[in-house]
Design an enzyme around this catalytic site. Structure first.
Site, PDB file in Angstrom:
ATOM      1  N   ARG A  75      29.178  51.180  51.315  1.00  0.00           N
ATOM      2  CA  ARG A  75      29.812  50.129  50.507  1.00  0.00           C
ATOM      3  C   ARG A  75      28.879  48.918  50.321  1.00  0.00           C
ATOM      4  NH1 ARG A  75      30.663  44.873  50.331  1.00  0.00           N
ATOM      5  NH2 ARG A  75      31.016  44.892  52.576  1.00  0.00           N
ATOM      6  N   ASP A  76      28.659  48.159  51.381  1.00  0.00           N
ATOM      7  CA  ASP A  76      27.869  46.927  51.237  1.00  0.00           C
ATOM      8  C   ASP A  76      26.461  47.277  50.777  1.00  0.00           C
ATOM      9  OD1 ASP A  76      26.953  44.314  51.375  1.00  0.00           O
ATOM     10  OD2 ASP A  76      27.764  43.923  53.362  1.00  0.00           O
TER      11      ASP A  76
ATOM     12  N   HIS B 154      28.835  40.477  61.269  1.00  0.00           N
ATOM     13  CA  HIS B 154      28.353  41.123  60.040  1.00  0.00           C
ATOM     14  C   HIS B 154      27.165  40.289  59.554  1.00  0.00           C
ATOM     15  CE1 HIS B 154      29.323  43.042  55.925  1.00  0.00           C
ATOM     16  NE2 HIS B 154      28.475  42.082  55.606  1.00  0.00           N
TER      17      HIS B 154
ATOM     18  N   CYS C 252      24.621  41.465  48.517  1.00  0.00           N
ATOM     19  CA  CYS C 252      25.831  41.194  47.739  1.00  0.00           C
ATOM     20  C   CYS C 252      25.414  40.797  46.336  1.00  0.00           C
ATOM     21  CB  CYS C 252      26.655  40.090  48.385  1.00  0.00           C
ATOM     22  SG  CYS C 252      28.092  39.643  47.392  1.00  0.00           S
TER      23      CYS C 252
ATOM     24  N   ASN D  72      22.304  44.311  55.058  1.00  0.00           N
ATOM     25  CA  ASN D  72      22.749  44.080  56.434  1.00  0.00           C
ATOM     26  C   ASN D  72      21.640  44.481  57.376  1.00  0.00           C
ATOM     27  OD1 ASN D  72      25.294  45.063  54.796  1.00  0.00           O
ATOM     28  ND2 ASN D  72      26.014  43.800  56.479  1.00  0.00           N
TER      29      ASN D  72
HETATM   30  P1  HMG Z   1      39.477  38.608  37.860  1.00  0.00           P
HETATM   31  O1  HMG Z   1      38.765  38.741  36.553  1.00  0.00           O
HETATM   32  O2  HMG Z   1      39.783  37.236  38.342  1.00  0.00           O
HETATM   33  O3  HMG Z   1      40.801  39.475  37.888  1.00  0.00           O
HETATM   34  O4  HMG Z   1      38.640  39.378  38.960  1.00  0.00           O
HETATM   35  P2  HMG Z   1      41.985  39.615  36.882  1.00  0.00           P
HETATM   36  O5  HMG Z   1      43.183  39.927  37.695  1.00  0.00           O
HETATM   37  O6  HMG Z   1      42.038  38.458  35.915  1.00  0.00           O
HETATM   38  O7  HMG Z   1      41.595  40.945  36.059  1.00  0.00           O
HETATM   39  C1  HMG Z   1      40.514  41.005  35.137  1.00  0.00           C
HETATM   40  C2  HMG Z   1      40.163  42.453  34.857  1.00  0.00           C
HETATM   41  O8  HMG Z   1      39.772  43.127  36.063  1.00  0.00           O
HETATM   42  C3  HMG Z   1      41.325  43.274  34.310  1.00  0.00           C
HETATM   43  O9  HMG Z   1      40.770  44.297  33.519  1.00  0.00           O
HETATM   44  C4  HMG Z   1      41.899  43.891  35.544  1.00  0.00           C
HETATM   45  O10 HMG Z   1      42.617  45.073  35.279  1.00  0.00           O
HETATM   46  C5  HMG Z   1      40.663  44.200  36.341  1.00  0.00           C
HETATM   47  P3  HMG Z   1      40.637  44.194  31.904  1.00  0.00           P
HETATM   48  O11 HMG Z   1      42.045  43.911  31.415  1.00  0.00           O
HETATM   49  O12 HMG Z   1      39.707  43.036  31.640  1.00  0.00           O
HETATM   50  O13 HMG Z   1      40.073  45.517  31.497  1.00  0.00           O
HETATM   51  N1  HMG Z   1      40.880  44.258  37.789  1.00  0.00           N
HETATM   52  C6  HMG Z   1      40.566  45.301  38.577  1.00  0.00           C
HETATM   53  N2  HMG Z   1      40.005  46.483  38.295  1.00  0.00           N
HETATM   54  C7  HMG Z   1      39.808  47.333  39.344  1.00  0.00           C
HETATM   55  N3  HMG Z   1      40.147  47.038  40.614  1.00  0.00           N
HETATM   56  C8  HMG Z   1      40.709  45.857  40.912  1.00  0.00           C
HETATM   57  C9  HMG Z   1      40.936  44.929  39.869  1.00  0.00           C
HETATM   58  N4  HMG Z   1      41.465  43.694  39.832  1.00  0.00           N
HETATM   59  C10 HMG Z   1      41.436  43.304  38.567  1.00  0.00           C
HETATM   60  N5  HMG Z   1      41.025  45.583  42.172  1.00  0.00           N
HETATM   61  C11 HMG Z   1      38.284  40.547  41.018  1.00  0.00           C
HETATM   62  C12 HMG Z   1      39.024  39.411  40.319  1.00  0.00           C
HETATM   63  C13 HMG Z   1      38.434  40.350  42.504  1.00  0.00           C
HETATM   64  C14 HMG Z   1      38.884  41.867  40.608  1.00  0.00           C
HETATM   65  C15 HMG Z   1      36.812  40.497  40.591  1.00  0.00           C
HETATM   66  O14 HMG Z   1      36.346  39.197  40.821  1.00  0.00           O
HETATM   67  C16 HMG Z   1      35.939  41.478  41.314  1.00  0.00           C
HETATM   68  O15 HMG Z   1      36.073  42.681  41.176  1.00  0.00           O
HETATM   69  N6  HMG Z   1      34.975  40.997  42.074  1.00  0.00           N
HETATM   70  C17 HMG Z   1      34.017  41.828  42.791  1.00  0.00           C
HETATM   71  C18 HMG Z   1      33.878  41.332  44.176  1.00  0.00           C
HETATM   72  C19 HMG Z   1      32.986  42.247  44.985  1.00  0.00           C
HETATM   73  O16 HMG Z   1      33.172  43.450  45.031  1.00  0.00           O
HETATM   74  N7  HMG Z   1      32.006  41.633  45.666  1.00  0.00           N
HETATM   75  C20 HMG Z   1      31.164  42.354  46.559  1.00  0.00           C
HETATM   76  C21 HMG Z   1      31.897  42.709  47.824  1.00  0.00           C
HETATM   77  S1  HMG Z   1      32.123  41.304  48.930  1.00  0.00           S
HETATM   78  C22 HMG Z   1      30.718  41.335  49.911  1.00  0.00           C
HETATM   79  O17 HMG Z   1      29.828  42.102  49.670  1.00  0.00           O
HETATM   80  C23 HMG Z   1      30.685  40.431  51.120  1.00  0.00           C
HETATM   81  C24 HMG Z   1      30.954  41.180  52.443  1.00  0.00           C
HETATM   82  O18 HMG Z   1      29.997  42.193  52.657  1.00  0.00           O
HETATM   83  C25 HMG Z   1      30.882  40.188  53.600  1.00  0.00           C
HETATM   84  C26 HMG Z   1      29.609  39.340  53.532  1.00  0.00           C
HETATM   85  O19 HMG Z   1      28.522  39.863  53.670  1.00  0.00           O
HETATM   86  O20 HMG Z   1      29.799  38.158  53.294  1.00  0.00           O
HETATM   87  C27 HMG Z   1      32.349  41.800  52.453  1.00  0.00           C
HETATM   88 MG    MG Z   2      28.017  41.892  53.411  1.00  0.00          MG
END
Ligand code: HMG
Ligand code: MG
Length: 302
Positions: free
Chosen positions: A15-16, A207, A240, A249
């Site tokens: 995933r990450d 993490h 990320c 990581n």
């Molecule tokens: P948004 O645009 O605010 O959401 O995104 P929305 O509710 O307004 O929806 C907009 C569109 O997204 C719509 O589609 C929804 O259907 C769709 P459209 O009508 O435009 O075709 N949608 C989704 N589709 C699939 N799955 C969903 C979903 N939700 C809405 N769950 C949202 C909000 C969170 C979805 C967006 O900002 C997003 O996907 N962000 C990606 C975040 C991400 O994956 N980041 C990387 C992981 S975090 C990380 O790596 C950190 C971590 O490792 C810890 C660390 O290291 O810090 C965990």
């Molecule tokens: Mg991370």
């Protein structure tokens, strides 16, 4: 010092790690990676995320990957779910644990999940409630607990604030994440201590991204506080997409080598883990981003 005698590692590479790859990685390769990780003895694997495919195209094959994994008894498979839409998609694939992911920094929250910290908690609350009712475990990832690419240093109080909100909605355990790898041992300890205001030591995982080469030192610093759950990424994969310049990581191979060298049990077979890392690195056309993996591979070749 109360250094734990046993450590549990969650490999977050599928995933990450892979979320940040520019070229698409086929589902079959991701599935094979998960299989190799479980063969190496990993008992927890973060497989995929159910986020917008427009935001993170690499995770669009979440269903295919989860369906393709031949699950092993005793292994827990976790997935990221930022909102109810993500949860509803994830639950069809029967994860053992879902992960809601928030940030200790407001700016990163906006960039990563398009909402404020307070709004994110409102979105997570029904997800957590539904998961717990369905008997699915709930983890909360806390990003930017020492530094943020947009806000700079993050105060421990901000970490305590987020941890308190996570606790308030029923999150069972949390990850103290150094998203951009700027943490150093004392800073990471402060972030963990802030989290301890709301969660017990058994419910805290480290993490640490390794951007500045501090992740192993930070792991040791966390161990010194009694933390015994850590996330790491095989072959040091990842980063990320919303934290520009941040690398992967800490490599699982490097953590395992350090822990075994300290007489700490992990249940992981380092040789098989190196094989898993070599498999995905070969696919990606590069060397594993792990000093230990490269050393082991060189030794084998010699
Ligand atoms: P948004 O645009 O605010 O959401 O995104 P929305 O509710 O307004 O929806 C907009 C569109 O997204 C719509 O589609 C929804 O259907 C769709 P459209 O009508 O435009 O075709 N949608 C989704 N589709 C699939 N799955 C969903 C979903 N939700 C809405 N769950 C949202 C909000 C969170 C979805 C967006 O900002 C997003 O996907 N962000 C990606 C975040 C991400 O994956 N980041 C990387 C992981 S975090 C990380 O790596 C950190 C971590 O490792 C810890 C660390 O290291 O810090 C965990
Ligand atoms: Mg991370």
């Amino acid at each position: 010092m109360n250094i734990p005698q046993r450590v549990k590692l969650i490999d977050v590479g599928p995933r990450d790690g892979l979320q940040n790859e520019k070229t698409p990685v086929p589902a079959a390769v991701k599935i094979e990676l998960v299989h190799r990780l479980q063969q190496a003895g990993l008992k927890e694997i973060e497989v995929t995320s159910y986020v917008s495919p427009k935001w993170v195209p690499q995770m669009a094959d979440n269903h295919e990957v989860m369906e393709g994994v031949a699950r092993q008894a005793g292994v827990a498979y976790s997935v990221l779910t930022p909102n109810l839409k993500g949860y509803e998609a994830a639950v069809l694939d029967k994860p053992d644990e879902i992960v809601v992911f928030g940030s200790a920094s407001e700016a990163f929250s906006q960039k990563n999940i398009n909402c404020s910290i307070a709004e994110s908690i409102e979105r997570f609350a029904p997800v957590v409630e539904a998961a717990l009712a369905a008997g699915i475990a709930v983890r909360g990832a806390m990003s930017c607990t020492v530094g943020c690419p947009y806000e700079g240093d993050i105060a421990p109080q901000q970490v305590a604030y987020l941890a308190g909100l996570m606790k308030g909605i029923g999150v069972q355990r949390v990850d103290v994440a150094d998203t951009i790898g700027v943490g150093t041992p004392r800073k990471v300890q402060r972030a963990i201590e802030a989290t301890l205001q709301h969660f017990g030591i058994d419910a805290i995982s480290g993490h640490f991204h390794d951007t500045y080469g501090q992740a192993l030192s930070n792991t040791l610093a966390a161990l010194e506080l009694g933390v015994w759950n850590f996330q790491a990424s095989v072959a040091g994969l990842g980063g990320c997409p919303y934290a520009k310049g941040a690398t992967g990581n800490v490599a699982t191979e490097d953590v395992v080598f350090m822990l075994h060298g300290m007489g700490i049990e992990t249940g992981i077979d380092l040789d098989k883990l190196v094989d898993a890392g070599a498999y995905i690195s070969d696919y990606l056309g590069r060397k594993p981003n792990s000093r230990v993996a490269v050393a082991v591979l060189n030794k084998r070749a010699g």
